[in-house]
Design an enzyme around this catalytic site. Structure first.
Site, PDB file in Angstrom:
ATOM      1  N   ASP A 152     -39.154   4.525  70.058  1.00 24.41           N
ATOM      2  CA  ASP A 152     -39.543   5.834  69.537  1.00 24.41           C
ATOM      3  C   ASP A 152     -40.764   5.635  68.629  1.00 24.41           C
ATOM      4  O   ASP A 152     -40.965   4.532  68.110  1.00 24.41           O
ATOM      5  CB  ASP A 152     -38.362   6.410  68.726  1.00 24.41           C
ATOM      6  CG  ASP A 152     -38.500   7.912  68.540  1.00 24.41           C
ATOM      7  OD1 ASP A 152     -39.411   8.513  69.128  1.00 24.41           O
ATOM      8  OD2 ASP A 152     -37.686   8.470  67.786  1.00 24.41           O
ATOM      9  N   THR A 187     -45.036  11.566  69.299  1.00 25.23           N
ATOM     10  CA  THR A 187     -45.392  12.944  68.968  1.00 25.23           C
ATOM     11  C   THR A 187     -46.921  13.066  68.936  1.00 25.23           C
ATOM     12  O   THR A 187     -47.453  14.141  68.754  1.00 25.23           O
ATOM     13  CB  THR A 187     -44.844  13.320  67.576  1.00 25.23           C
ATOM     14  OG1 THR A 187     -45.202  12.270  66.677  1.00 25.23           O
ATOM     15  CG2 THR A 187     -43.346  13.468  67.597  1.00 25.23           C
ATOM     16  N   LYS A 209     -37.061  13.970  73.842  1.00 28.73           N
ATOM     17  CA  LYS A 209     -37.613  12.717  74.342  1.00 28.73           C
ATOM     18  C   LYS A 209     -36.529  11.622  74.330  1.00 28.73           C
ATOM     19  O   LYS A 209     -36.332  10.922  75.319  1.00 28.73           O
ATOM     20  CB  LYS A 209     -38.824  12.275  73.489  1.00 28.73           C
ATOM     21  CG  LYS A 209     -39.969  13.278  73.542  1.00 28.73           C
ATOM     22  CD  LYS A 209     -41.170  12.835  72.729  1.00 28.73           C
ATOM     23  CE  LYS A 209     -40.921  12.796  71.228  1.00 28.73           C
ATOM     24  NZ  LYS A 209     -40.550  14.117  70.658  1.00 28.73           N
ATOM     25  N   THR A 210     -35.840  11.499  73.188  1.00 28.12           N
ATOM     26  CA  THR A 210     -34.775  10.492  73.086  1.00 28.12           C
ATOM     27  C   THR A 210     -33.688  10.795  74.112  1.00 28.12           C
ATOM     28  O   THR A 210     -33.177   9.898  74.793  1.00 28.12           O
ATOM     29  CB  THR A 210     -34.169  10.517  71.665  1.00 28.12           C
ATOM     30  OG1 THR A 210     -35.243  10.441  70.728  1.00 28.12           O
ATOM     31  CG2 THR A 210     -33.208   9.372  71.446  1.00 28.12           C
ATOM     32  N   ARG A 236     -33.453  20.822  69.142  1.00 27.59           N
ATOM     33  CA  ARG A 236     -32.870  20.268  67.907  1.00 27.59           C
ATOM     34  C   ARG A 236     -32.677  21.378  66.872  1.00 27.59           C
ATOM     35  O   ARG A 236     -31.698  21.394  66.138  1.00 27.59           O
ATOM     36  CB  ARG A 236     -33.728  19.144  67.329  1.00 27.59           C
ATOM     37  CG  ARG A 236     -33.069  18.592  66.050  1.00 27.59           C
ATOM     38  CD  ARG A 236     -33.845  17.493  65.370  1.00 27.59           C
ATOM     39  NE  ARG A 236     -33.858  16.297  66.170  1.00 27.59           N
ATOM     40  CZ  ARG A 236     -34.930  15.557  66.368  1.00 27.59           C
ATOM     41  NH1 ARG A 236     -36.076  15.895  65.830  1.00 27.59           N
ATOM     42  NH2 ARG A 236     -34.865  14.470  67.102  1.00 27.59           N
TER      43      ARG A 236
END
Ligand code: ADP
Length: 341
Positions: free
Chosen positions: A123, A172, A78-79, A231
């Site tokens: 975020d 999330t 997302k980032t 990640r």
């Protein structure tokens, strides 16, 4: 250009039990591996195709992008996508997070520091306080911010006009967003776990950037055990590299990858110790459920956010568990995986 606003700790190392030095290392690792264009962003094909049109249309109209909401489990990009969008739109990105905007004044100073066309990335946007959120509505909708100047009976409302900016929110927990906030985003994007094909491409790309010598079967082993999450694959690749350096002159083979991942407690389908503890408790202690989330959290002595945001979404997606009105239940796949059937 990217500006980090407030002392928002970069989320690249979140959800890990690492020491501060290790966390710093992780942040550097993830930043160096972060794609910065649509071309280098692997997977999520349909979403990327739509976003390309969205950016092209805004450029053609010479307008700032509409506000975008990115939803999905941690570590899926997302980032990264916020960085890509800003880069593709040739806009300056400002990054912060819901908990860092802890009062209206912080929001005011953030918004008034923006220039025309800038992108503000928030975020964990579901963690904004109600007051801050209410003040965000007019900023998103009409590009204005209402301030009160002075105290008590002398206080007066002043409306500030803001430049047209783009808000990108990441969450999330899309279900925790209030209706009014959700509806103010013009573009809603759901980011999904990556399939094996995309995970292989992600591991290959990261290995290339890290200048790692790796066999195709080594790539496949890491990709398959990374819970469909870039990640995690980046982190595992880094750990596997340590084993390869010590035991195999730097070459990552299937055997080295498998050995390293076994040692890290990651099994052949990518479940880690916490995933397996969850399944074992559900299957054995509660005879397969149904069990409420509160009970599972208590039995595991874990943070509820980790269980709900990290553990369960993957187990649900992979068909290990199901959610029913009365709670979580273990499916056949769990019994087979744990050797109970
Ligand atoms: P999130 O914000 O969803 O928690 P991030 O955007 O921080 O996830 O992604 C974590 C890391 O995974 C990034 O640093 C990047 O290296 C890698 N990554 C994420 N998405 C992709 C992708 N689509 N292609 C390649 N690497 C990716």
């Amino acid at each position: 250009m990217t500006r980090h606003i407030n002392n928002h700790s970069n989320d690249d190392a979140k959800h890990s039990d690492l020491s501060p030095q290790e966390q710093q290392g992780e942040v550097v690792l993830h930043q160096s591996l972060r794609p910065n264009s649509f071309e280098s962003y692997i997977g999520q094909d349909e979403l990327i195709a739509n976003l390309k049109v969205f950016v092209r249309a805004a450029k053609k109209r010479k307008q700032a992008l509409d506000h975008v909401l990115l939803a999905g489990p941690p570590g899926l990009g997302k980032t990264t996508l916020a960085h890509v969008l800003a880069e593709e739109a040739k806009a300056t990105l400002h990054t912060t997070s819901g908990p860092a905007i802890d009062h209206k004044g912080v929001l005011a100073s953030l918004l008034t520091s923006l220039n025309e066309g800038d992108v503000l990335f928030i975020d964990e946007i579901h963690r904004l306080s109600a007051v801050v959120e209410e003040n965000l509505y007019p900023a998103m909708e009409d590009f204005r911010f209402d301030l009160f100047v002075g105290d008590g009976p002398y206080a007066k409302a002043v409306t500030m006009n803001l430049p047209r900016f783009t808000l990108i929110g990441a969450t999330t927990r899309v279900g925790m967003l209030t209706g009014p906030l959700y509806n103010r985003f013009g573009f809603h994007a759901q980011i999904h776990y990556y399939n094996d094909h995309d995970m292989i491409a992600i591991v290959k790309r990261s290995a290339q950037i890290l200048k790692l010598e790796i066999e195709d079967e080594g790539v496949q082993e890491i990709a398959r055990r990374s819970r469909g999450t870039p990640r995690i694959s980046n982190r595992l690749l880094n750990r596997v590299r340590d084993f390869a350096d010590v035991d195999n002159e730097g070459l990552v083979s299937k055997t080295i990858a498998a050995k390293a991942l076994d040692r890290l407690g990651i099994d052949h389908v990518g479940l880690d110790l916490l995933d397996r503890r969850y399944l074992t408790i559900l299957a054995e202690q509660f005879q397969g459920g149904p069990v409420g989330v509160e009970t599972m959290v208590a039995a595991l002595s874990e943070d509820r956010g980790t269980i709900e945001d990290v553990v369960e979404p993957f187990l649900l997606q992979q068909g290990f568990i199901a959610r029913t009105a009365r709670g979580r239940v273990a499916l056949d796949k769990t019994l087979l995986h744990l050797g109970l059937k």
